[in-house]
Design an enzyme around this catalytic site. Structure first.
Site, PDB file in Angstrom:
ATOM      1  N   GLY A  15      -5.335  14.351  -8.627  1.00 32.02           N
ATOM      2  CA  GLY A  15      -4.490  13.591  -7.963  1.00 32.02           C
ATOM      3  C   GLY A  15      -4.379  12.179  -8.838  1.00 32.02           C
ATOM      4  N   PHE A  16      -3.825  11.316  -8.230  1.00 35.43           N
ATOM      5  CA  PHE A  16      -3.594   9.962  -9.143  1.00 35.43           C
ATOM      6  C   PHE A  16      -5.014   9.284  -9.358  1.00 35.43           C
ATOM      7  CE2 PHE A  16      -3.037   5.451  -7.404  1.00 35.43           C
ATOM      8  CZ  PHE A  16      -2.926   4.974  -8.661  1.00 35.43           C
ATOM      9  N   GLY A  41      -1.431  16.793  -6.363  1.00 36.50           N
ATOM     10  CA  GLY A  41      -1.712  16.493  -7.804  1.00 36.50           C
ATOM     11  C   GLY A  41      -1.206  17.480  -8.665  1.00 36.50           C
ATOM     12  N   THR A 100      -6.123  19.699   6.447  1.00 36.11           N
ATOM     13  CA  THR A 100      -6.812  19.571   5.146  1.00 36.11           C
ATOM     14  C   THR A 100      -7.837  18.411   5.184  1.00 36.11           C
ATOM     15  OG1 THR A 100      -4.415  19.926   3.879  1.00 36.11           O
ATOM     16  CG2 THR A 100      -6.061  18.819   2.713  1.00 36.11           C
ATOM     17  N   TYR A 154      -2.956  10.646  10.611  1.00 34.05           N
ATOM     18  CA  TYR A 154      -3.475  10.257   9.188  1.00 34.05           C
ATOM     19  C   TYR A 154      -4.890   9.594   9.417  1.00 34.05           C
ATOM     20  CZ  TYR A 154      -4.163   9.312   4.213  1.00 34.05           C
ATOM     21  OH  TYR A 154      -4.888   8.753   3.172  1.00 34.05           O
TER      22      TYR A 154
END
Ligand code: UDP
Length: 326
Positions: A15-16, A41, A100, A154
């Protein structure tokens, strides 16, 4: 600061933020394994490290018990960054977000717990919810919205991760750290999942209007990814940080309208600004946070962290990266 662990696992390392952390750890002489399912990612993020002899990529989900068990076993310490990320993805894929984030973290902590491997869990400033009492301190109450609004799934899933990590620390003496990341930005971040600065930069470079949601008076505090990964490595290197929660962010609160103006100026773009109502932007009854500023006293006291890059540098680096990519 040199890093005290030799073999490090980074979940979400493609990922970033993960990919910048991987570069940072390899520079320090660590062997680094990335466990990533390449969903948000990408292998492209690891181009700079793929031929490094200390690097290994395992393409698997953090929901894959066997893959997690093997990778955690090989490591001396784990950075758990794999997560469903970005407000747009969360609103569009709430089931995936919850599974996740909650089950993935549960799996990583359970396997790390068997061998007492230190784990840093990446959390988010989203957990502060819609409280407006800035700056946000780690001990502050969180204020979340109603469960019928997907956005809060989230924050709630990440809070559950925090509770679980701290429970492992209390019950099993597992060395854990919780890092709440505040609007981290830099090269390789994509606007696909809604993040504002890469979106504004690509709009400015294409000469399209910059889409400011609402009236643009909402504020954020952006953190250059180079500062964020320095903070993550510093926390993991500090035994005193175990069992604790830390904000990781930048300084300088700024309105989104001001960010749009600065991006247009820095890119020397002819773009205009278009105001888009939240309901249109997110397709739901959306609640945005009005202000978001981290209190950085705790992390400064623990590891001497201070952000070194300002918003101007963040925007400059994202513009340079987007130009390069084009
Ligand atoms: N935003 C915006 N235009 C965009 C994308 C985002 O005005 O094209 C706003 C968004 O509503 C929020 C802020 O920019 O107020 C930061 O959004 P982002 O998704 O980057 O991070 P958040 O702080 O919401 O997690």
């Amino acid at each position: 600061m040199s890093f005290p662990f030799r073999h490090v696992l980074v979940t979400g390392g493609a990922g970033f933020i993960g990919s910048h952390l991987v570069e940072r750890l390899l520079r320090d002489g660590c062997r680094v394994e990335v466990l990533d399912d390449l969903s948000t990612g990408s292998a492209g993020n690891l181009e700079t490290v793929e031929s490094h002899e200390g690097f290994r990529l395992t393409v698997a989900s953090v929901l894959d018990e066997q893959a997690v068990a093997v990778a955690v076993d090989r490591a001396d310490a784990v950075f758990h960054l794999a997560a469903a990320v970005g407000v747009r993805l969360i609103v569009e894929n709430p089931v995936r977000t919850i599974e996740t984030n909650v089950t993935g973290t549960e799996t990583v902590l359970r396997h790390a717990g068997k061998k007492g491997k230190p784990v840093l869990v990446a959390s988010t400033s989203e957990v502060y919810g819609k409280q407006n009492n800035v700056p946000f301190g780690e001990e502050d109450d969180v204020v979340l919205g109603a469960s019928r609004r997907p956005r809060w799934a989230y924050a709630c899933s990440k809070l559950m991760d925090e509770f679980l990590a701290l429970a492992h620390f209390r019950e099993n003496k597992l060395p854990v750290i919780v890092a709440r990341l505040f609007n981290t930005v830099g090269p390789r971040q994509t606007g696909t999942y809604g993040m504002v600065i890469p979106r504004f930069v690509s709009q400015a470079l294409r000469g399209e209007p910059l889409t400011v949601y609402g009236d643009g008076s909402q504020t954020r505090t952006f953190c250059h990814v180079a500062d964020a990964v320095e903070a993550l490595a510093g926390l993991m290197s500090t035994a005193d940080a175990y069992g604790r929660v830390f904000n990781v962010g930048g300084d300088g609160e700024v309105s989104i309208l001001e960010v749009a103006r600065q991006v247009i100026a820095a890119a020397q773009s002819s773009s205009t600004i278009e105001f888009v109502p939240f309901e249109k932007a997110y397709n739901e009854e959306f609640e945005d946070m009005q202000r978001r500023v981290p209190c950085l006293r705790k992390i400064e006291n623990a590891i001497g962290y201070r952000p070194r890059h300002d918003l101007r540098k963040v925007i400059e680096d994202v513009i340079a990266w987007e130009r390069d990519r084009a």
